[in-house]
Design a protein around this motif. Structure first.
Motif, PDB file in Angstrom:
ATOM      1  N   THR A   1      -0.761   8.131  -2.876  1.00  0.00           N
ATOM      2  CA  THR A   1      -0.589   8.897  -4.130  1.00  0.00           C
ATOM      3  C   THR A   1      -1.504  10.115  -4.121  1.00  0.00           C
ATOM      4  O   THR A   1      -2.546  10.128  -3.434  1.00  0.00           O
ATOM      5  CB  THR A   1      -0.918   8.009  -5.344  1.00  0.00           C
ATOM      6  OG1 THR A   1      -2.282   7.554  -5.234  1.00  0.00           O
ATOM      7  CG2 THR A   1       0.011   6.793  -5.406  1.00  0.00           C
TER       8      THR A   1
ATOM      9  N   LYS B   1      -4.872   6.169  -0.404  1.00  0.00           N
ATOM     10  CA  LYS B   1      -4.152   4.891  -0.294  1.00  0.00           C
ATOM     11  C   LYS B   1      -4.405   4.065  -1.545  1.00  0.00           C
ATOM     12  O   LYS B   1      -5.545   3.919  -1.987  1.00  0.00           O
ATOM     13  CB  LYS B   1      -4.614   4.097   0.947  1.00  0.00           C
ATOM     14  CG  LYS B   1      -4.160   4.717   2.245  1.00  0.00           C
ATOM     15  CD  LYS B   1      -4.592   3.853   3.425  1.00  0.00           C
ATOM     16  CE  LYS B   1      -4.133   4.468   4.738  1.00  0.00           C
ATOM     17  NZ  LYS B   1      -4.543   3.633   5.908  1.00  0.00           N
TER      18      LYS B   1
ATOM     19  N   THR C   1       0.855  -1.192   0.000  1.00  0.00           N
ATOM     20  CA  THR C   1       0.000   0.000   0.000  1.00  0.00           C
ATOM     21  C   THR C   1       0.895   1.247   0.000  1.00  0.00           C
ATOM     22  O   THR C   1       1.872   1.316   0.757  1.00  0.00           O
ATOM     23  CB  THR C   1      -0.916   0.004   1.230  1.00  0.00           C
ATOM     24  OG1 THR C   1      -1.732  -1.164   1.203  1.00  0.00           O
ATOM     25  CG2 THR C   1      -1.817   1.222   1.228  1.00  0.00           C
ATOM     26  N   ARG C   2       0.530   2.212  -0.873  1.00  0.00           N
ATOM     27  CA  ARG C   2       1.284   3.460  -0.929  1.00  0.00           C
ATOM     28  C   ARG C   2       0.301   4.631  -1.039  1.00  0.00           C
ATOM     29  O   ARG C   2      -0.857   4.438  -1.399  1.00  0.00           O
ATOM     30  CB  ARG C   2       2.241   3.466  -2.106  1.00  0.00           C
ATOM     31  CG  ARG C   2       1.557   3.400  -3.460  1.00  0.00           C
ATOM     32  CD  ARG C   2       2.583   3.324  -4.570  1.00  0.00           C
ATOM     33  NE  ARG C   2       1.939   3.176  -5.870  1.00  0.00           N
ATOM     34  CZ  ARG C   2       2.580   3.028  -7.025  1.00  0.00           C
ATOM     35  NH1 ARG C   2       3.923   2.991  -7.026  1.00  0.00           N
ATOM     36  NH2 ARG C   2       1.927   2.904  -8.167  1.00  0.00           N
TER      37      ARG C   2
END
Length: 387
Positions: free
Chosen positions: A302, A322, A299-300
């Motif tokens: 943006t 997320k 999970t990142r």
């Protein structure tokens, strides 16, 4: 009501006797009056005819399960007399069985017989007392009556007469042999020698308590017991000693009855038997999380882009969302990692696995073996005596 007797009348026709109905009435009265034995029920209640095995009498007995403490005896055996073997109470010596147990309001007594020695023991517990008070009964197995009529501790005993020996049962196990070498000179062969403790020889006395002869004895180099008997004499100090010039056979008493010398031998060491719980090796199992190889996700954060391709600004800052994506390798194949399993509810899944020691070796435990009724099984272990 007295027992009703059927009148048979005059033989051979039975004239004047009871009719069928009156006979039946008397029979019914005999079997419905509970003062008659024929009318009583079989059982253990008051007024019953006692059945075989009731109160431990007449039956084979057996193990009574669930007795793990002295309190169990008081609660389960109070007022009863039982004959059975005990395999569960740690305070009891397991080498003594069968035993008769008698429990009253605050005491518990046993009469037990030793398998190995035949000793009869009486053990008593009192309420709150952990260890029993044990008393050994004196019997012909553990005592003997010597030539002077006194009771002495027994082990292998040989009565030495002038022309023979009479071994008791325990002495017979050594198969002793008798040899008369000369007048008043005797050999007892093939034994373990004199007892190493307590008494080992007793010489008969007369009515005044004086020895009827002087006795000298020794153990020869070959292990034979040598006994020599002599007339008595006074030495220069006035002491009674053996007259070595006048050997005599063991004399009779004043009534002409033969007397004997008691010789106590060293006992043959006997093995002891103990009951030990039977166990078996079982793996020690522990509960732990269950793992499996599963695809990896990351999970990142943006920036959120609007329809015009501009970054969405919230409170003067870019708004981030997320984003979760599958981790793959250079060829686009999903990367697998070991991860805890969860069920449909999202709860972790557990499994039982064998425990390992610090070296990574499987751990096993000794687990008691039980019979079909859930009772502990014991094995007899024999310990040979040290010579």
């Amino acid at each position: 009501m007295t027992i009703q007797t059927v009148s048979l009348g005059t033989a051979p026709s039975g004239a004047g006797g009871d009719t069928f109905r009156s006979t039946g009435t008397k029979v019914n009265e005999n079997f419905t009056n509970n003062t008659h034995a024929a009318s009583r029920q079989v059982g253990t209640a008051s007024g019953n005819v006692m059945e075989v095995g009731a109160f431990g009498i007449g039956g084979k007995g057996g193990q009574i399960s669930g007795l793990s403490t002295i309190d169990d005896y008081y609660s389960k055996l109070q007022g009863k007399c039982q004959i059975y073997r005990n395999e569960s109470v740690s305070q009891m010596s397991l080498q003594y069985a069968p035993s008769m147990y008698l429990v009253t309001n605050n005491t518990h007594a046993t009469i037990s017989i030793s398998h190995s020695t035949g000793d009869v023991l009486i053990s008593s517990w009192y309420e709150g007392l952990v260890n029993p008070i044990v008393r050994k009964l004196k019997t012909d197995l553990n005592t003997t009556i010597d030539s002077n009529g006194f009771i002495k501790n027994a082990s292998p005993i040989i009565k030495l007469f002038s022309e023979k020996i009479e071994p008791n049962e325990e002495a017979l196990e050594q198969e002793p042999l008798f040899e008369k070498v000369d007048i008043g000179h005797y050999l007892i062969k093939n034994t373990l020698g004199f007892a190493k403790e307590s008494w080992w020889i007793e010489v008969p006395t007369d009515s005044n308590g004086n020895r009827i002869c002087a006795v000298e004895y020794q153990t020869l180099e070959n292990g034979d017991i040598e006994i020599k008997t002599y007339k008595k004499k006074l030495n220069e100090d006035g002491d009674i000693v053996a007259n070595l010039d006048m050997p005599i056979d063991i004399p009779n008493n004043s009534k002409g009855e033969p007397r004997w010398i008691d010789i106590r031998l060293h006992s043959i060491p006997k093995p002891t038997i103990h009951k030990v719980p039977r166990t078996e090796k079982q793996p020690r199992m522990i509960q732990q999380l269950k793992y499996a190889m599963q695809p990896s996700y990351m999970t990142r954060l943006t920036d959120l882009i609007d329809d015009q391709g501009q970054v969405v600004i919230v409170e003067g800052k870019p708004f981030q969302k997320k984003e979760t994506y599958l981790v793959t390798d250079a060829q686009g194949i999903a990367t697998l990692t070991k991860q805890p399993l969860v069920n449909e509810k999202g709860e972790p899944v557990f499994e039982l696995v064998q425990a390992l020691d610090s070296e990574g070796k499987p751990i096993f435990d000794d687990v008691p073996v039980l019979d079909d009724n859930g009772n502990q099984i014991y094995d007899e272990v024999t310990y040979e005596p040290q010579q």
